[in-house]
Design a protein around this motif. Structure first.
Motif, mmCIF file in Angstrom:
data_model
loop_
_atom_site.group_PDB
_atom_site.id
_atom_site.type_symbol
_atom_site.label_atom_id
_atom_site.label_comp_id
_atom_site.label_asym_id
_atom_site.label_seq_id
_atom_site.Cartn_x
_atom_site.Cartn_y
_atom_site.Cartn_z
ATOM 1 N N TYR A 189 1.160 -1.232 0.431
ATOM 2 C CA TYR A 189 -0.141 0.333 -0.478
ATOM 3 C C TYR A 189 1.275 1.264 -0.142
ATOM 4 N N ALA A 190 1.577 1.167 0.631
ATOM 5 C CA ALA A 190 2.504 2.467 0.320
ATOM 6 C C ALA A 190 3.770 2.383 -0.398
ATOM 7 N N GLU A 191 3.575 1.579 -1.254
ATOM 8 C CA GLU A 191 4.346 1.814 -2.834
ATOM 9 C C GLU A 191 3.602 2.546 -3.096
ATOM 10 N N GLU A 192 2.074 1.786 -3.166
ATOM 11 C CA GLU A 192 0.900 1.991 -4.265
ATOM 12 C C GLU A 192 0.890 3.336 -4.158
ATOM 13 N N TRP A 193 0.429 3.872 -2.834
ATOM 14 C CA TRP A 193 0.102 5.280 -3.039
ATOM 15 C C TRP A 193 1.468 6.497 -3.258
ATOM 16 N N SER A 194 2.488 5.888 -2.644
ATOM 17 C CA SER A 194 3.301 6.819 -2.750
ATOM 18 C C SER A 194 3.981 7.446 -4.304
ATOM 19 N N SER A 195 3.410 5.905 -5.056
ATOM 20 C CA SER A 195 3.490 6.241 -6.743
ATOM 21 C C SER A 195 2.701 6.954 -7.343
ATOM 22 N N HIS A 196 1.211 6.714 -6.907
ATOM 23 C CA HIS A 196 0.551 7.839 -7.351
ATOM 24 C C HIS A 196 0.606 9.137 -6.672
ATOM 25 N N LEU A 197 1.758 9.317 -5.325
ATOM 26 C CA LEU A 197 1.848 10.963 -5.102
ATOM 27 C C LEU A 197 1.886 11.537 -5.829
ATOM 28 N N ALA A 198 3.645 10.898 -6.826
ATOM 29 C CA ALA A 198 3.961 11.492 -7.950
ATOM 30 C C ALA A 198 3.671 11.536 -8.979
ATOM 31 N N ASP A 199 1.903 11.551 -9.597
ATOM 32 C CA ASP A 199 1.887 11.279 -10.244
ATOM 33 C C ASP A 199 0.588 12.364 -10.176
ATOM 34 N N CYS A 200 0.782 12.654 -9.119
ATOM 35 C CA CYS A 200 -0.643 13.813 -8.575
ATOM 36 C C CYS A 200 0.096 15.268 -9.326
ATOM 37 N N ASP A 201 -1.138 16.133 -9.900
ATOM 38 C CA ASP A 201 -0.688 17.770 -9.994
ATOM 39 C C ASP A 201 0.188 18.577 -8.943
#
Length: 148
Positions: free
Chosen positions: A43-55
């Motif tokens: 979950y931490a990896e998934e959430w962190s990768s999505h965090l980088a995609d935020c504009d």
């Protein structure tokens, strides 16, 4: 004076805006720490990768708050482990109830309470005695009391 307050508020707002990514990473780390051991990394990896995609920085903070909020739902879907009750605590508590109820019944009898009133103490004394005796029998191994 109003100009100075406006300037300070603008500086404060800009500073808070610049700290949003750091706060978002902190929230994601804390949210992942609340998860069960086996799911934290994924979950931490998934959430962190999505965090980088935020504009924007505020989108990062919004995403991190959503992750924090979603942990409660994830935990509710997990099977909860059975609670292990301390047998010694049950024996001790029941023993205290047994002694207290017996003493109160004796004092009431000495004060001249009617028998019907005294019989009601049996509903406290008998279960207490049952739990104490059963608990001690569960603890006895080879004739000795064993602590777990």
């Amino acid at each position: 004076m109003e100009l100075l307050i406006g300037l300070l508020m603008n500086i404060l707002g800009a500073d808070l805006y610049d700290r949003c990514p750091r706060l978002a990473r902190f929230l994601i780390r804390k949210a992942a720490a609340r998860l069960p051991e086996g799911k934290r990394e994924s979950y931490a990896e998934e959430w962190s990768s999505h965090l980088a995609d935020c504009d924007t920085k505020l989108d990062q903070l919004r995403h991190a708050l959503g992750c924090w909020w979603s942990v409660g739902g994830i935990l509710r879907t997990e099977p909860q482990p059975k609670r292990a009750y301390s047998l010694d605590a049950l024996i001790l508590g029941s023993g205290l109830m047994l002694v207290g109820s017996t003493a109160e019944a004796i004092m009431s009898a000495m004060a001249g309470a009617p028998w019907l009133y005294l019989v009601s103490y049996l509903f406290q004394i008998l279960p207490g005695a049952f739990v104490v005796v059963l608990g001690i029998r569960m603890r006895l191994k080879d004739g000795r009391y064993v602590y777990i």
